[in-house]
Design an enzyme around this catalytic site. Structure first.
Site, PDB file in Angstrom:
ATOM      1  N   ASP A 105     -36.532  12.892  42.685  1.00 43.38           N
ATOM      2  CA  ASP A 105     -36.136  11.628  42.085  1.00 43.38           C
ATOM      3  C   ASP A 105     -35.732  10.697  43.231  1.00 43.38           C
ATOM      4  O   ASP A 105     -36.586  10.179  43.935  1.00 43.38           O
ATOM      5  CB  ASP A 105     -34.988  11.894  41.103  1.00 43.38           C
ATOM      6  CG  ASP A 105     -34.623  10.703  40.244  1.00 43.38           C
ATOM      7  OD1 ASP A 105     -34.534   9.590  40.763  1.00 43.38           O
ATOM      8  OD2 ASP A 105     -34.395  10.897  39.047  1.00 43.38           O
ATOM      9  N   LYS A 133     -41.067  11.446  41.098  1.00 42.84           N
ATOM     10  CA  LYS A 133     -40.728  10.147  40.521  1.00 42.84           C
ATOM     11  C   LYS A 133     -40.554   9.149  41.675  1.00 42.84           C
ATOM     12  O   LYS A 133     -39.443   8.757  42.030  1.00 42.84           O
ATOM     13  CB  LYS A 133     -39.430  10.283  39.718  1.00 42.84           C
ATOM     14  CG  LYS A 133     -39.197   9.173  38.726  1.00 42.84           C
ATOM     15  CD  LYS A 133     -37.836   9.236  38.067  1.00 42.84           C
ATOM     16  CE  LYS A 133     -37.548  10.472  37.279  1.00 42.84           C
ATOM     17  NZ  LYS A 133     -36.222  10.412  36.612  1.00 42.84           N
ATOM     18  N   PHE A 154     -35.623   9.766  32.440  1.00 46.57           N
ATOM     19  CA  PHE A 154     -34.828  10.979  32.615  1.00 46.57           C
ATOM     20  C   PHE A 154     -35.513  12.047  31.777  1.00 46.57           C
ATOM     21  O   PHE A 154     -35.802  11.825  30.597  1.00 46.57           O
ATOM     22  CB  PHE A 154     -33.376  10.785  32.168  1.00 46.57           C
ATOM     23  CG  PHE A 154     -32.536  11.976  32.492  1.00 46.57           C
ATOM     24  CD1 PHE A 154     -32.030  12.154  33.764  1.00 46.57           C
ATOM     25  CD2 PHE A 154     -32.291  12.949  31.531  1.00 46.57           C
ATOM     26  CE1 PHE A 154     -31.276  13.276  34.082  1.00 46.57           C
ATOM     27  CE2 PHE A 154     -31.541  14.075  31.836  1.00 46.57           C
ATOM     28  CZ  PHE A 154     -31.033  14.236  33.112  1.00 46.57           C
ATOM     29  N   VAL A 155     -35.813  13.188  32.398  1.00 49.18           N
ATOM     30  CA  VAL A 155     -36.591  14.224  31.715  1.00 49.18           C
ATOM     31  C   VAL A 155     -35.832  15.538  31.629  1.00 49.18           C
ATOM     32  O   VAL A 155     -34.982  15.844  32.480  1.00 49.18           O
ATOM     33  CB  VAL A 155     -37.957  14.452  32.391  1.00 49.18           C
ATOM     34  CG1 VAL A 155     -38.853  13.232  32.216  1.00 49.18           C
ATOM     35  CG2 VAL A 155     -37.813  14.795  33.867  1.00 49.18           C
ATOM     36  N   ARG A 167     -32.985  23.281  29.049  1.00 48.77           N
ATOM     37  CA  ARG A 167     -33.771  24.012  30.051  1.00 48.77           C
ATOM     38  C   ARG A 167     -34.842  24.881  29.404  1.00 48.77           C
ATOM     39  O   ARG A 167     -35.872  25.157  30.000  1.00 48.77           O
ATOM     40  CB  ARG A 167     -32.877  24.909  30.903  1.00 48.77           C
ATOM     41  CG  ARG A 167     -31.943  24.187  31.827  1.00 48.77           C
ATOM     42  CD  ARG A 167     -31.216  25.195  32.733  1.00 48.77           C
ATOM     43  NE  ARG A 167     -30.067  24.608  33.354  1.00 48.77           N
ATOM     44  CZ  ARG A 167     -30.092  23.801  34.420  1.00 48.77           C
ATOM     45  NH1 ARG A 167     -31.243  23.484  34.965  1.00 48.77           N
ATOM     46  NH2 ARG A 167     -28.984  23.319  34.917  1.00 48.77           N
TER      47      ARG A 167
END
Length: 179
Positions: A105, A133, A154-155, A167
């Protein structure tokens, strides 16, 4: 246990799409083998699911170790501070080190981890990430292999979490906090 005030918006990458790309990562790892041991390093906690799937397709001798570094602290944006909470148990000087990462990220966490490992002088150093990302990158850092490039969402899922949840999802999904 706190209540999660957010929702899954949509599936971005299916379980099937993930499984189709795993052999690409294993092939790169296999190509590194020259008789020198390979050490696969998973950054906990998010990358352990990805590591397990890749590991099962690696056909050359390899070992596994773990590091834990945090920068999110139950938020959807990096805090900007990286805390190393678990270090490697291997001396990496005798290994080709492959970091298996879940997502790049901002790049801060992985850059810090990479700096620590490279200072220990491994035979070679490779970064494989499931998700990249690049629109969020704030440091100079690129993976040797990124299986998927995603937009600035946001993943969660496939090892990635929000506040330790989600998870277990077999896919990657966009997650949004409710306002």
């Amino acid at each position: 246990m706190s209540e999660i005030n957010g929702t899954i918006q949509r599936v971005l990458i299916t379980q099937e799409q993930i499984q189709e790309k795993i052999p690409t990562a294993a092939k790169l790892i296999n190509s590194l083998y020259d008789g020198t041991p390979i050490l696969l390093v998973s950054i906990l906690k998010g990358a352990f699911v990805f590591l397990a799937d890749v590991l099962r397709q690696v056909t050359v001798p390899c070992e596994v170790d773990f590091m834990e570094a945090k920068s999110y602290f139950n938020h959807t944006r990096s805090s900007g501070t990286v805390a190393l909470t678990k270090d490697l148990s291997h001396d990496v000087k005798h290994y080709h080190v492959v970091i298996i990462e879940d997502i790049i990220d901002s790049g801060r966490t992985l850059k810090e981890v990479a700096h620590l490992i490279q200072a220990r002088q491994p035979k070679s150093f490779t970064i494989i990430t499931l998700l990249d990302k690049p629109s969020r990158r704030v440091v100079e850092l690129n993976a040797d292999l990124s299986l998927f490039t995603i937009p600035d969402y946001f993943v969660v899922g496939y090892g990635l979490d929000y506040a330790e949840r989600y998870r277990n999802l077999p896919y990657i999904a966009e997650f949004q906090l409710n306002s």
